[in-house]
Motif scaffolding. Structure first.
Motif, PDB file in Angstrom:
ATOM      1  N   HIS A 187       6.006  -5.484   1.606  1.00  0.00           N
ATOM      2  CA  HIS A 187       6.920  -4.577   2.313  1.00  0.00           C
ATOM      3  C   HIS A 187       8.359  -5.109   2.263  1.00  0.00           C
ATOM      4  O   HIS A 187       9.306  -4.354   2.029  1.00  0.00           O
TER       5      HIS A 187
ATOM      6  N   ASP B 198       4.732  -2.737  11.157  1.00  0.00           N
ATOM      7  CA  ASP B 198       3.473  -3.407  11.507  1.00  0.00           C
ATOM      8  C   ASP B 198       3.567  -4.186  12.817  1.00  0.00           C
ATOM      9  O   ASP B 198       2.615  -4.881  13.190  1.00  0.00           O
TER      10      ASP B 198
ATOM     11  N   HIS C 177      -2.162   0.971  16.108  1.00  0.00           N
ATOM     12  CA  HIS C 177      -1.835   0.535  14.740  1.00  0.00           C
ATOM     13  C   HIS C 177      -1.905   1.704  13.749  1.00  0.00           C
ATOM     14  O   HIS C 177      -2.875   2.454  13.728  1.00  0.00           O
ATOM     15  N   ARG C 178      -0.856   1.809  12.924  1.00  0.00           N
ATOM     16  CA  ARG C 178      -0.708   2.826  11.868  1.00  0.00           C
ATOM     17  C   ARG C 178      -0.622   4.250  12.440  1.00  0.00           C
ATOM     18  O   ARG C 178      -1.143   5.190  11.859  1.00  0.00           O
TER      19      ARG C 178
ATOM     20  N   HIS D 226       4.122   4.369  11.861  1.00  0.00           N
ATOM     21  CA  HIS D 226       3.800   4.716  10.474  1.00  0.00           C
ATOM     22  C   HIS D 226       3.902   6.232  10.262  1.00  0.00           C
ATOM     23  O   HIS D 226       3.245   6.794   9.378  1.00  0.00           O
TER      24      HIS D 226
ATOM     25  N   HIS E 157       7.616   1.639   4.091  1.00  0.00           N
ATOM     26  CA  HIS E 157       6.394   1.009   4.626  1.00  0.00           C
ATOM     27  C   HIS E 157       5.244   2.032   4.672  1.00  0.00           C
ATOM     28  O   HIS E 157       4.109   1.716   4.306  1.00  0.00           O
TER      29      HIS E 157
ATOM     30  N   ASP F  61       1.788   1.676   2.506  1.00  0.00           N
ATOM     31  CA  ASP F  61       0.489   1.632   3.199  1.00  0.00           C
ATOM     32  C   ASP F  61      -0.421   2.763   2.709  1.00  0.00           C
ATOM     33  O   ASP F  61      -1.627   2.587   2.546  1.00  0.00           O
TER      34      ASP F  61
HETATM   35 ZN   LIG Z   1       1.571  -0.921   8.018  1.00  0.00          ZN
END
Ligand SMILES: [Zn+2]
Length: 217
Positions: free
Chosen positions: A7, A43, A52-53, A57, A107, A111
Motif C-alpha cells: 500500500h 487498515d 475491518h474493511r 475501505h 488502498h 485490497d
Molecule cells: Zn485494507
C-alpha cells in the motif's frame, strides 16, 4: 490483501505521478511519504476488527475525504500556505489534497485485487450505501496472515507476500519516480525562453549585442 508495504509503495507512486520532486533534498520526499501513510492508513480499522474493511475501505467515504482534503489544502489559507512551504509540488496545493485522497482510494483498489483467505471476502466498497462485500477474485496480491502474527506460519506467509508486493509495487513506484525525475529536468517553454536575471546583469546573451551597438553610436 496487500500488507502496508504494498500500500505504501502505491501511495508513493501516486505522489511521484502528481509531480512530487524526485530529488532527496528539500521537500522532495515529503509528499511521497504523506501519500504512503495515507495509502496504508485505511487498515487502522484493524484496531477494532468488527469494522475491518468497511468504513475506511469505502469508495463514498474516500470520495468525501478527497473532496475535504482538496478543499482544505486548496482554500484554507493557513493550511494552503503550510502546504506551499512544505511540499515539493509546483502545480499547486490542490494537488497535495488530491494526491493524498487518491492514495487513500488506492488502498481499496489493491485490497479488492488481492487474495483473501477469510470470509467475508473483499471489502464493503459502498458502505454505508450497501453492505455487500466486493471481491475481484483475481488475486494479484498474495494473502497476508494477521492472526497470530508471531507464529512461524504467519511470518513465512507475510514474508512471501512482502517480497512479492515489493517487486510488483516497487517496480511501479520506481517507474513513477523515474518519470518524475525526467520531467523535472526538462525545462518548460516558459523557462527556456526566459532569460536569467544574472545573465541580464552581466550583459550575457541577446542584450549584449544591442548594448554594444548602442555604445558604438
Ligand atoms: Zn485494507
Amino acid at each position: 490483501m496487500p500488507s502496508p508495504i504494498g500500500h505504501a509503495l502505491a501511495g508513493a507512486a501516486i505522489a511521484w505521478s502528481f509531480g512530487a520532486k524526485s530529488s532527496t533534498d528539500g521537500a522532495g520526499w515529503k509528499l511521497p511519504v504523506a501519500c504512503a501513510v495515507c495509502a496504508a492508513l485505511p487498515d487502522i480499522d484493524l484496531l477494532y476488527m468488527p469494522t475491518h474493511r468497511t468504513a475506511t475501505h469505502s469508495v463514498p467515504v474516500a470520495l468525501v475525504l478527497t473532496i475535504l482534503a482538496v478543499s482544505v489544502t486548496g482554500w484554507v489559507k493557513p493550511i494552503r500556505d503550510w502546504c506551499r512551504r512544505s511540499f515539493g509540488v509546483e502545480s499547486g496545493t490542490l494537488i497535495v489534497g488530491l494526491a493524498c485522497g487518491l492514495a487513500w482510494s488506492s488502498h481499496i483498489l489493491l485490497d479488492w485485487l488481492g487474495a483473501d483467505a477469510n470470509p467475508p471476502y473483499g471489502v464493503q466498497a459502498f458502505w454505508p450505501l450497501s453492505d455487500r462485500w466486493f471481491f475481484s477474485g483475481v488475486n494479484i496480491f498474495p494473502g497476508t496472515e494477521r492472526r497470530d502474527p508471531l507464529s512461524t506460519r504467519a511470518m513465512l506467509i507475510n514474508m512471501r507476500a512482502a517480497v512479492q508486493e515489493t517487486v510488483m509495487m516497487g517496480s511501479v513506484a520506481a517507474g513513477a519516480w523515474w518519470f518524475s525525475r525526467r520531467r523535472s529536468r526538462v525545462p518548460t517553454s516558459g523557462q527556456a525562453g526566459r532569460q536569467r536575471p544574472s545573465d541580464a546583469a552581466t550583459g550575457k546573451g541577446g542584450t549584449s549585442d544591442r548594448q554594444g551597438r548602442r555604445a558604438a553610436r
